[in-house]
Design a protein around this motif. Structure first.
Motif, PDB file in Angstrom:
ATOM      1  N   ILE A 188       0.704  -1.094  -0.028  1.00 50.83           N
ATOM      2  CA  ILE A 188       0.007   0.145   0.088  1.00 50.83           C
ATOM      3  C   ILE A 188       1.220   1.062  -0.198  1.00 50.83           C
ATOM      4  CG2 ILE A 188      -1.858   1.025   1.343  1.00 50.83           C
ATOM      5  CD1 ILE A 188      -2.922  -1.171   2.645  1.00 50.83           C
ATOM      6  N   CYS A 189       0.519   2.136  -1.218  1.00 48.30           N
ATOM      7  CA  CYS A 189       1.417   3.196  -0.770  1.00 48.30           C
ATOM      8  C   CYS A 189       0.139   4.276  -1.006  1.00 48.30           C
ATOM      9  CB  CYS A 189       2.578   3.744  -1.660  1.00 48.30           C
ATOM     10  SG  CYS A 189       3.269   3.208  -1.796  1.00 48.30           S
ATOM     11  N   ASN A 190      -0.027   5.386   0.212  1.00 45.55           N
ATOM     12  CA  ASN A 190      -0.680   6.981   0.467  1.00 45.55           C
ATOM     13  C   ASN A 190       0.656   8.396  -0.485  1.00 45.55           C
ATOM     14  OD1 ASN A 190      -2.095   9.005   0.494  1.00 45.55           O
ATOM     15  ND2 ASN A 190      -2.648   8.391   2.731  1.00 45.55           N
ATOM     16  N   ASP A 191       0.667   8.480  -1.593  1.00 43.46           N
ATOM     17  CA  ASP A 191       0.818   9.231  -2.674  1.00 43.46           C
ATOM     18  C   ASP A 191       0.787  10.708  -2.439  1.00 43.46           C
ATOM     19  OD1 ASP A 191       3.101  10.346  -4.473  1.00 43.46           O
ATOM     20  OD2 ASP A 191       1.127  10.077  -5.873  1.00 43.46           O
ATOM     21  N   LEU A 192       0.793  11.479  -0.847  1.00 49.40           N
ATOM     22  CA  LEU A 192       0.452  12.452  -0.885  1.00 49.40           C
ATOM     23  C   LEU A 192       0.704  14.176  -1.722  1.00 49.40           C
ATOM     24  CD1 LEU A 192       0.280  11.015   1.953  1.00 49.40           C
ATOM     25  CD2 LEU A 192       0.390  13.382   2.996  1.00 49.40           C
ATOM     26  N   THR A 193       0.441  15.031  -1.456  1.00 47.86           N
ATOM     27  CA  THR A 193       0.545  16.053  -2.331  1.00 47.86           C
ATOM     28  C   THR A 193      -0.219  17.280  -2.016  1.00 47.86           C
ATOM     29  OG1 THR A 193      -0.066  14.706  -4.890  1.00 47.86           O
ATOM     30  CG2 THR A 193       0.384  16.863  -4.517  1.00 47.86           C
ATOM     31  N   THR A 194       0.543  18.123  -2.132  1.00 39.98           N
ATOM     32  CA  THR A 194       0.227  19.445  -1.748  1.00 39.98           C
ATOM     33  C   THR A 194      -0.193  20.062  -2.953  1.00 39.98           C
ATOM     34  OG1 THR A 194       2.497  19.633  -0.126  1.00 39.98           O
ATOM     35  CG2 THR A 194       0.671  21.614  -0.586  1.00 39.98           C
ATOM     36  N   ARG A 195      -1.248  19.973  -3.017  1.00 40.00           N
ATOM     37  CA  ARG A 195      -2.038  20.513  -4.275  1.00 40.00           C
ATOM     38  C   ARG A 195      -1.885  22.445  -4.626  1.00 40.00           C
ATOM     39  NH1 ARG A 195      -3.115  16.436  -6.897  1.00 40.00           N
ATOM     40  NH2 ARG A 195      -4.391  15.114  -4.978  1.00 40.00           N
ATOM     41  N   ASP A 196      -1.575  22.753  -3.946  1.00 37.68           N
ATOM     42  CA  ASP A 196      -1.542  24.788  -4.043  1.00 37.68           C
ATOM     43  C   ASP A 196       0.185  24.715  -4.062  1.00 37.68           C
ATOM     44  OD1 ASP A 196      -1.229  23.978  -0.970  1.00 37.68           O
ATOM     45  OD2 ASP A 196      -1.147  25.478  -0.795  1.00 37.68           O
ATOM     46  N   ARG A 197       1.243  23.675  -4.465  1.00 37.33           N
ATOM     47  CA  ARG A 197       2.880  24.030  -4.769  1.00 37.33           C
ATOM     48  C   ARG A 197       2.905  22.793  -5.725  1.00 37.33           C
ATOM     49  NH1 ARG A 197       6.979  23.081  -0.606  1.00 37.33           N
ATOM     50  NH2 ARG A 197       7.871  24.726  -1.895  1.00 37.33           N
ATOM     51  N   LEU A 198       1.927  22.373  -6.941  1.00 35.02           N
ATOM     52  CA  LEU A 198       1.476  22.005  -8.062  1.00 35.02           C
ATOM     53  C   LEU A 198       2.211  22.289  -9.245  1.00 35.02           C
ATOM     54  CD1 LEU A 198       1.404  18.776  -9.270  1.00 35.02           C
ATOM     55  CD2 LEU A 198      -1.030  18.821  -9.581  1.00 35.02           C
ATOM     56  N   TYR A 199       1.570  23.345  -9.095  1.00 31.61           N
ATOM     57  CA  TYR A 199       1.804  24.415 -10.907  1.00 31.61           C
ATOM     58  C   TYR A 199       3.084  25.276 -10.887  1.00 31.61           C
ATOM     59  CZ  TYR A 199      -1.943  21.485 -12.463  1.00 31.61           C
ATOM     60  OH  TYR A 199      -2.929  20.455 -13.539  1.00 31.61           O
ATOM     61  N   ARG A 200       3.932  25.680 -11.488  1.00 28.16           N
ATOM     62  CA  ARG A 200       4.522  26.994 -10.737  1.00 28.16           C
ATOM     63  C   ARG A 200       3.986  27.812 -11.553  1.00 28.16           C
ATOM     64  NH1 ARG A 200      10.017  25.378  -9.631  1.00 28.16           N
ATOM     65  NH2 ARG A 200      10.630  27.422  -9.962  1.00 28.16           N
ATOM     66  N   PRO A 201       3.277  28.976 -10.925  1.00 27.37           N
ATOM     67  CA  PRO A 201       3.860  30.770 -11.874  1.00 27.37           C
ATOM     68  C   PRO A 201       4.297  31.280 -12.842  1.00 27.37           C
ATOM     69  CG  PRO A 201       3.006  30.876  -9.305  1.00 27.37           C
ATOM     70  CD  PRO A 201       3.618  28.975  -9.465  1.00 27.37           C
ATOM     71  N   LYS A 204       5.071  28.720 -16.384  1.00 23.16           N
ATOM     72  CA  LYS A 204       3.023  28.094 -16.692  1.00 23.16           C
ATOM     73  C   LYS A 204       3.922  27.541 -18.069  1.00 23.16           C
ATOM     74  CE  LYS A 204       0.888  31.608 -15.143  1.00 23.16           C
ATOM     75  NZ  LYS A 204       0.034  32.460 -15.390  1.00 23.16           N
ATOM     76  N   ALA A 205       4.953  27.243 -18.723  1.00 31.67           N
ATOM     77  CA  ALA A 205       5.185  26.469 -19.577  1.00 31.67           C
ATOM     78  C   ALA A 205       5.938  25.115 -19.944  1.00 31.67           C
ATOM     79  CB  ALA A 205       6.322  27.133 -20.473  1.00 31.67           C
ATOM     80  N   ILE A 206       6.386  25.019 -18.160  1.00 31.53           N
ATOM     81  CA  ILE A 206       6.883  23.541 -17.890  1.00 31.53           C
ATOM     82  C   ILE A 206       5.606  22.603 -17.053  1.00 31.53           C
ATOM     83  CG2 ILE A 206       8.001  22.380 -16.013  1.00 31.53           C
ATOM     84  CD1 ILE A 206      10.758  24.272 -16.953  1.00 31.53           C
ATOM     85  N   GLY A 207       5.146  23.101 -16.540  1.00 29.84           N
ATOM     86  CA  GLY A 207       3.768  22.303 -16.052  1.00 29.84           C
ATOM     87  C   GLY A 207       3.560  22.296 -14.950  1.00 29.84           C
ATOM     88  N   THR A 208       3.564  20.588 -14.060  1.00 31.01           N
ATOM     89  CA  THR A 208       3.304  20.537 -13.303  1.00 31.01           C
ATOM     90  C   THR A 208       4.929  20.316 -12.477  1.00 31.01           C
ATOM     91  OG1 THR A 208       3.251  18.334 -13.602  1.00 31.01           O
ATOM     92  CG2 THR A 208       1.459  19.302 -12.797  1.00 31.01           C
ATOM     93  N   ASP A 209       5.165  20.793 -11.177  1.00 32.68           N
ATOM     94  CA  ASP A 209       5.788  20.646 -10.286  1.00 32.68           C
ATOM     95  C   ASP A 209       6.201  18.948  -9.146  1.00 32.68           C
ATOM     96  OD1 ASP A 209       8.755  20.261  -9.023  1.00 32.68           O
ATOM     97  OD2 ASP A 209       8.499  22.786  -8.420  1.00 32.68           O
ATOM     98  N   TRP A 210       6.318  18.127  -9.962  1.00 34.13           N
ATOM     99  CA  TRP A 210       5.746  16.964  -8.869  1.00 34.13           C
ATOM    100  C   TRP A 210       7.105  16.916  -8.103  1.00 34.13           C
ATOM    101  CZ3 TRP A 210       1.307  14.916  -9.651  1.00 34.13           C
ATOM    102  CH2 TRP A 210       0.924  14.592 -11.039  1.00 34.13           C
ATOM    103  N   PHE A 211       8.483  17.062  -8.368  1.00 34.95           N
ATOM    104  CA  PHE A 211       9.197  16.613  -7.362  1.00 34.95           C
ATOM    105  C   PHE A 211       8.700  17.763  -5.992  1.00 34.95           C
ATOM    106  CE2 PHE A 211      12.896  19.174  -5.055  1.00 34.95           C
ATOM    107  CZ  PHE A 211      13.541  18.276  -5.052  1.00 34.95           C
ATOM    108  N   VAL A 212       8.639  18.945  -5.837  1.00 33.43           N
ATOM    109  CA  VAL A 212       8.616  20.112  -4.682  1.00 33.43           C
ATOM    110  C   VAL A 212       6.609  19.675  -4.458  1.00 33.43           C
ATOM    111  CG1 VAL A 212       7.427  22.074  -4.295  1.00 33.43           C
ATOM    112  CG2 VAL A 212       9.248  21.493  -5.638  1.00 33.43           C
ATOM    113  N   ALA A 213       5.490  18.776  -5.150  1.00 29.17           N
ATOM    114  CA  ALA A 213       4.195  18.679  -4.947  1.00 29.17           C
ATOM    115  C   ALA A 213       4.147  17.615  -4.182  1.00 29.17           C
ATOM    116  CB  ALA A 213       3.317  18.802  -6.021  1.00 29.17           C
TER     117      ALA A 213
END
Length: 319
Positions: A188-201, A204-213
């Motif tokens: 079992i894995c619970n893959d937590l995510t910080t939603r308001d750190r997912l996109y880099r303002p 924007k052209a790069i998209g999602t920041d999986w490392f940080v989020a």
């Protein structure tokens, strides 16, 4: 604590006694036995998995040896993986919810039109599309009963409960017809995510920041056990259930996956060689915090189960 029930004769995990070094443990009959004489880690056991299964089955039925109660050990993540491959947007109902919400808000579609369009998109994706995979960090892992530390950066800390396949032999360009023979077991894995750190303002052209989020420390509770595949049965018929403060938030069957485990293995192995001890997370079903408009706060409790694999219980604390 007493160990949670699991499918089959035995399971594997990594444990530590108070002030002691971690050891690979064989779990059977509610107790754990140190099997470090066989291999120093669970990942090492996986390098000759067929042989290890035979030996573990014999030891599980032997009452002799140093068996320990669950209240005498700490439960750590069941193994330290090589790669952590994570599958995004892989549950049909979950993705339909996301796509339909976007079509309603951005395109003015009615709820019925939006859901019909989204369902058609998912059917086409399952028929001719490809999975979406990215890499996670093993430093984000914590045990099935350890605290989840909510970082000060961001506020929308969210859950995503997932079935994880544990790879048991090396392979590159694995045919789908053979893929399941490469799975040693499941956890079992619970893959937590910080939603308001997912996109880099700022990018924007790069998209999602999986490392940080997704890779804050403790953001990947894993375990409690590795349950051998032969005990689990059909992995596409397991129930995934997450409770947040006692309220059921996710409750879905793995049959809702868009791409099944064999397809995920086939696809991943076209890019990278899979090796014993790699973890393949298979995606999370509908019902995360963003769906409910509820995010994790200090003091919150998560209880997570997948059929036959045991239970996680984690308490959230402030950093």
């Amino acid at each position: 604590m007493s160990f949670p029930t699991h499918a089959g004769e035995f399971a594997l995990g990594t444990f530590a006694q108070v002030s002691g070094r971690p050891f690979p443990g064989l779990v059977a009959h509610g107790r754990v036995r140190d099997v470090s004489a066989l291999a120093p880690t669970v990942r090492d056991l996986l390098t000759d998995w067929d042989s290890a299964l035979t030996t573990l089955r014999r030891l599980a039925s032997d009452p002799r040896g140093n068996w320990l109660g669950g209240d005498t050990v700490r439960v750590l993540p069941p193994l330290e993986p090589g790669q952590i491959l994570q599958s995004g947007a892989n549950y049909r109902q979950h993705v339909i919810d996301l796509v339909a919400a976007e079509r309603e808000s951005a395109h003015g579609a009615t709820p019925e039109e939006a859901r019909a369009d989204a369902a058609a998109m998912m059917d086409a994706r399952a028929e001719s599309g490809t999975p979406y995979l990215f890499l996670g960090s093993s430093r984000a892992m914590c045990g099935a009963y350890e605290d989840i530390v909510l970082p000060t950066e961001g506020e929308q800390h969210d859950w995503e409960l997932e079935l994880a396949a544990v790879i048991g032999k090396a392979g590159k360009r694995i045919p789908r017809s053979e893929a399941m023979s490469y799975v040693a077991g499941y956890t079992i894995c619970n893959d937590l995510t910080t939603r308001d750190r997912l996109y880099r303002p700022d990018l924007k052209a790069i998209g999602t920041d999986w490392f940080v989020a997704k890779n804050a420390m403790t953001f990947l509770p894993t375990g409690p056990f590795l349950v051998p595949a032969e005990f689990v049965g059909d992995p596409m018929q397991l129930q995934i259930t997450l409770k947040h403060n006692g309220v059921v938030r996710q409750d879905e069957s793995t049959k809702d996956m868009i791409f099944d485990i064999a397809r995920l293995i086939e696809y991943a192995s076209t890019v990278t060689e899979l090796r014993p001890g790699d973890l393949l997370l298979t995606g999370s079903p509908a019902g995360n915090g963003a769906h409910w408009g509820v995010f994790l706060r200090p003091g919150d409790e998560l209880e997570c189960t997948i059929t036959g694999l045991g239970t996680q219980r984690n308490t959230c604390v402030a950093e």
